[in-house]
Motif scaffolding. Sequence first.
Motif, PDB file in Angstrom:
ATOM      1  N   TYR A 181       0.850  -1.184   0.000  1.00  0.00           N
ATOM      2  CA  TYR A 181       0.000   0.000   0.000  1.00  0.00           C
ATOM      3  C   TYR A 181       0.891   1.240   0.000  1.00  0.00           C
ATOM      4  O   TYR A 181       1.775   1.380   0.847  1.00  0.00           O
ATOM      5  CB  TYR A 181      -0.907  -0.018   1.235  1.00  0.00           C
ATOM      6  CG  TYR A 181      -1.826   1.177   1.349  1.00  0.00           C
ATOM      7  CD1 TYR A 181      -2.885   1.357   0.472  1.00  0.00           C
ATOM      8  CD2 TYR A 181      -1.621   2.138   2.340  1.00  0.00           C
ATOM      9  CE1 TYR A 181      -3.714   2.446   0.577  1.00  0.00           C
ATOM     10  CE2 TYR A 181      -2.459   3.227   2.461  1.00  0.00           C
ATOM     11  CZ  TYR A 181      -3.505   3.378   1.567  1.00  0.00           C
ATOM     12  OH  TYR A 181      -4.333   4.465   1.680  1.00  0.00           O
ATOM     13  N   ASP A 182       0.659   2.128  -0.962  1.00  0.00           N
ATOM     14  CA  ASP A 182       1.556   3.266  -1.160  1.00  0.00           C
ATOM     15  C   ASP A 182       1.203   4.443  -0.265  1.00  0.00           C
ATOM     16  O   ASP A 182       0.509   5.368  -0.669  1.00  0.00           O
ATOM     17  CB  ASP A 182       1.502   3.697  -2.633  1.00  0.00           C
ATOM     18  CG  ASP A 182       2.850   3.498  -3.300  1.00  0.00           C
ATOM     19  OD1 ASP A 182       3.858   3.959  -2.730  1.00  0.00           O
ATOM     20  OD2 ASP A 182       2.895   2.878  -4.366  1.00  0.00           O
ATOM     21  N   ILE A 183       1.713   4.422   0.950  1.00  0.00           N
ATOM     22  CA  ILE A 183       1.322   5.431   1.935  1.00  0.00           C
ATOM     23  C   ILE A 183       1.756   6.835   1.520  1.00  0.00           C
ATOM     24  O   ILE A 183       0.991   7.785   1.611  1.00  0.00           O
ATOM     25  CB  ILE A 183       1.939   5.097   3.316  1.00  0.00           C
ATOM     26  CG1 ILE A 183       1.563   3.678   3.726  1.00  0.00           C
ATOM     27  CG2 ILE A 183       1.466   6.092   4.362  1.00  0.00           C
ATOM     28  CD1 ILE A 183       2.298   3.187   4.950  1.00  0.00           C
ATOM     29  N   GLY A 184       2.975   6.946   1.049  1.00  0.00           N
ATOM     30  CA  GLY A 184       3.553   8.242   0.704  1.00  0.00           C
ATOM     31  C   GLY A 184       2.731   9.020  -0.300  1.00  0.00           C
ATOM     32  O   GLY A 184       2.699  10.255  -0.277  1.00  0.00           O
ATOM     33  N   ILE A 185       2.065   8.325  -1.197  1.00  0.00           N
ATOM     34  CA  ILE A 185       1.270   8.972  -2.240  1.00  0.00           C
ATOM     35  C   ILE A 185       0.008   9.594  -1.655  1.00  0.00           C
ATOM     36  O   ILE A 185      -0.490  10.596  -2.142  1.00  0.00           O
ATOM     37  CB  ILE A 185       0.928   7.951  -3.357  1.00  0.00           C
ATOM     38  CG1 ILE A 185       2.167   7.670  -4.189  1.00  0.00           C
ATOM     39  CG2 ILE A 185      -0.207   8.452  -4.238  1.00  0.00           C
ATOM     40  CD1 ILE A 185       1.928   6.747  -5.361  1.00  0.00           C
ATOM     41  N   HIS A 186      -0.498   9.013  -0.569  1.00  0.00           N
ATOM     42  CA  HIS A 186      -1.790   9.425  -0.046  1.00  0.00           C
ATOM     43  C   HIS A 186      -1.743  10.539   0.995  1.00  0.00           C
ATOM     44  O   HIS A 186      -2.743  11.192   1.238  1.00  0.00           O
ATOM     45  CB  HIS A 186      -2.520   8.211   0.543  1.00  0.00           C
ATOM     46  CG  HIS A 186      -2.811   7.140  -0.468  1.00  0.00           C
ATOM     47  ND1 HIS A 186      -3.842   7.226  -1.362  1.00  0.00           N
ATOM     48  CD2 HIS A 186      -2.173   5.978  -0.759  1.00  0.00           C
ATOM     49  CE1 HIS A 186      -3.853   6.164  -2.144  1.00  0.00           C
ATOM     50  NE2 HIS A 186      -2.834   5.381  -1.800  1.00  0.00           N
ATOM     51  N   TYR A 187      -0.578  10.725   1.628  1.00  0.00           N
ATOM     52  CA  TYR A 187      -0.516  11.721   2.696  1.00  0.00           C
ATOM     53  C   TYR A 187       0.731  12.590   2.594  1.00  0.00           C
ATOM     54  O   TYR A 187       1.747  12.174   2.050  1.00  0.00           O
ATOM     55  CB  TYR A 187      -0.533  11.034   4.066  1.00  0.00           C
ATOM     56  CG  TYR A 187      -1.786  10.235   4.298  1.00  0.00           C
ATOM     57  CD1 TYR A 187      -2.930  10.829   4.800  1.00  0.00           C
ATOM     58  CD2 TYR A 187      -1.818   8.883   3.981  1.00  0.00           C
ATOM     59  CE1 TYR A 187      -4.081  10.099   4.995  1.00  0.00           C
ATOM     60  CE2 TYR A 187      -2.977   8.130   4.169  1.00  0.00           C
ATOM     61  CZ  TYR A 187      -4.107   8.753   4.676  1.00  0.00           C
ATOM     62  OH  TYR A 187      -5.246   8.030   4.858  1.00  0.00           O
ATOM     63  N   ASN A 194       9.650   2.041   2.774  1.00  0.00           N
ATOM     64  CA  ASN A 194       9.031   0.828   2.263  1.00  0.00           C
ATOM     65  C   ASN A 194      10.039  -0.309   2.234  1.00  0.00           C
ATOM     66  O   ASN A 194      11.165  -0.125   1.783  1.00  0.00           O
ATOM     67  CB  ASN A 194       8.520   1.067   0.841  1.00  0.00           C
ATOM     68  CG  ASN A 194       7.408   2.084   0.797  1.00  0.00           C
ATOM     69  OD1 ASN A 194       6.397   1.942   1.493  1.00  0.00           O
ATOM     70  ND2 ASN A 194       7.585   3.130   0.002  1.00  0.00           N
ATOM     71  N   VAL A 195       9.639  -1.467   2.719  1.00  0.00           N
ATOM     72  CA  VAL A 195      10.468  -2.658   2.585  1.00  0.00           C
ATOM     73  C   VAL A 195       9.702  -3.624   1.692  1.00  0.00           C
ATOM     74  O   VAL A 195       8.796  -4.318   2.133  1.00  0.00           O
ATOM     75  CB  VAL A 195      10.769  -3.309   3.946  1.00  0.00           C
ATOM     76  CG1 VAL A 195      11.685  -4.513   3.773  1.00  0.00           C
ATOM     77  CG2 VAL A 195      11.399  -2.304   4.889  1.00  0.00           C
ATOM     78  N   TYR A 196      10.070  -3.581   0.411  1.00  0.00           N
ATOM     79  CA  TYR A 196       9.372  -4.381  -0.583  1.00  0.00           C
ATOM     80  C   TYR A 196      10.186  -5.636  -0.886  1.00  0.00           C
ATOM     81  O   TYR A 196      10.966  -5.678  -1.838  1.00  0.00           O
ATOM     82  CB  TYR A 196       9.181  -3.578  -1.864  1.00  0.00           C
ATOM     83  CG  TYR A 196       8.234  -2.400  -1.751  1.00  0.00           C
ATOM     84  CD1 TYR A 196       7.131  -2.439  -0.908  1.00  0.00           C
ATOM     85  CD2 TYR A 196       8.428  -1.258  -2.523  1.00  0.00           C
ATOM     86  CE1 TYR A 196       6.257  -1.371  -0.823  1.00  0.00           C
ATOM     87  CE2 TYR A 196       7.558  -0.181  -2.447  1.00  0.00           C
ATOM     88  CZ  TYR A 196       6.466  -0.238  -1.602  1.00  0.00           C
ATOM     89  OH  TYR A 196       5.599   0.819  -1.531  1.00  0.00           O
ATOM     90  N   ILE A 197       9.985  -6.669  -0.075  1.00  0.00           N
ATOM     91  CA  ILE A 197      10.788  -7.885  -0.217  1.00  0.00           C
ATOM     92  C   ILE A 197      10.511  -8.564  -1.561  1.00  0.00           C
ATOM     93  O   ILE A 197      11.431  -9.039  -2.225  1.00  0.00           O
ATOM     94  CB  ILE A 197      10.511  -8.848   0.957  1.00  0.00           C
ATOM     95  CG1 ILE A 197      10.853  -8.145   2.275  1.00  0.00           C
ATOM     96  CG2 ILE A 197      11.332 -10.129   0.809  1.00  0.00           C
ATOM     97  CD1 ILE A 197      10.444  -8.907   3.509  1.00  0.00           C
ATOM     98  N   GLY A 198       9.246  -8.560  -1.968  1.00  0.00           N
ATOM     99  CA  GLY A 198       8.896  -9.165  -3.262  1.00  0.00           C
ATOM    100  C   GLY A 198       9.598  -8.461  -4.413  1.00  0.00           C
ATOM    101  O   GLY A 198      10.068  -9.106  -5.357  1.00  0.00           O
ATOM    102  N   ASP A 199       9.697  -7.135  -4.331  1.00  0.00           N
ATOM    103  CA  ASP A 199      10.394  -6.384  -5.370  1.00  0.00           C
ATOM    104  C   ASP A 199      11.874  -6.746  -5.404  1.00  0.00           C
ATOM    105  O   ASP A 199      12.475  -6.854  -6.480  1.00  0.00           O
ATOM    106  CB  ASP A 199      10.251  -4.871  -5.131  1.00  0.00           C
ATOM    107  CG  ASP A 199       8.840  -4.377  -5.455  1.00  0.00           C
ATOM    108  OD1 ASP A 199       7.936  -5.227  -5.590  1.00  0.00           O
ATOM    109  OD2 ASP A 199       8.653  -3.152  -5.561  1.00  0.00           O
TER     110      ASP A 199
END
Lengths: 213, 213
Positions: A181-187, A194-199
């Motif tokens: 969930y892209d928090i930075g974009i919303h607030y 972000n720790v995107y292990i899948g990425d």
Amino acid sequence: MNSEKKPVSLAVIRRLPRYYRYLADLERAGTTKISSKELAALMDLTASQIRQDLNYFGGFGQQGYGYNVSGLKTEIASILGINQSRGMIQLGAGNLGRAIASHIDFATSGFDLLAIFEVDPKLVGSHLGGHQILHVDEIEAFCRQQHPIAVSLCIPEEAAEDLVPRLIACGIKSFLNFTHYDIGIHYDNISVENVYIGDSLMTLAYKTAALEQ
Amino acid sequence: MNSEKKPVSLAVIRRLPRYYRYLADLERAGTTKISSKELAALMDLTASQIRQDLNYFGGFGQQGYGYNVSGLKTEIASILGINQSRGMIQLGAGNLGRAIASHIDFATSGFDLLAIFEVDPKLVGSHLGGHQILHVDEIEAFCRQQHPIAVSLCIPEEAAEDLVPRLIACGIKSFLNFTHYDIGIHYDNISVENVYIGDSLMTLAYKTAALEQ
DNA sequence: TAGATTGTTAATCGATTAACAATC
DNA sequence: TAGATTGTTAATCGATTAACAATC
């Protein structure tokens, strides 16, 4: 005195934790001084980059001598703000939440993990890594009392959409985000890591294919 | 036909998984076409960067129209190599190992998790996320038979120093590294993706302090 | 055809590296 | 003092953004 003017680039900041770890290792091994050249060889960087990075914040070295290991470590801790202790909560005590709460040393990174929140009633009331597990509905009351500023988000992506606004309303400003969930974009006026292990795993797939050329 | 010449920068590669996720979401929502401008607004990037990124690999769009969502998603999957299925093993079935094995979708990232290895005899013989847990001493025999190419390293840093050379000897070439042991510095012709959660938390400490200014 | 949007080149910006004078 | 190594400026390199011609 510490009224730095020019904004420091995030690329530099992201290298500081690694400097800090190497300096902590050197200190543990009893090394008291190190030159940028020696540290560069150890970390596989250029001496120039190390000196440039450190000089964003001031002259920590001594010409003709090098850097004092303990002193530099302390300076970096102070720059990162990990010598402080900011209140943090965690959401989620599932597999990932258990791993993070037990595996990560929050205190060393400048945070104090105050409590963990869960929806699963089987987990609520128990403890995890010395921290109490409370029900998610207690977040608001808890925050009113303890005023945590940061959160470690170890919940499913679907849950994030509902919970993030609640956390924002509670005064949480910093997010260690394991969801997509892209928090930075919303607030605005919040900070997110972000720790995107899948990425990372997908990037590894690319690098693996590149090896096979 | 696919004999690209100029080496693509890692900065671009690291953005591809995020593109892929957004395209997968769009596809799931039934969106069939999207322009670089629309995608940029969605992802908080510049349209220019998106077009530049994609054109490293070829012209996937259509002038005056935009990009086909499913088509572009497939292209990116192919660039990353996540449409393949490479044999992977995991070391460690502790808190972190359990989280990774159950939380991460290896297949979606181009890998096939074949087995998990542990030293704790209490865990050996059981299963985790559908994967068998074997004793670490069985790694060599297992690799001789199954030839995994990648490993997910969910072990303590102290254990890495001994185990990494063994993995290299077994033909493992790609590492998803959760330890602080610096694999890339010690070996050539391997690929490493480090997931330094502690470093992310330290970076968050810095960002949190910056908010307070 | 006209409008939209890409592919691609050129301009800008930022980050890294090299060089060297300052100085311990 | 001589040698070493920093702090810092200048040069290079790479990545991002802007602009626009090509074209669907």
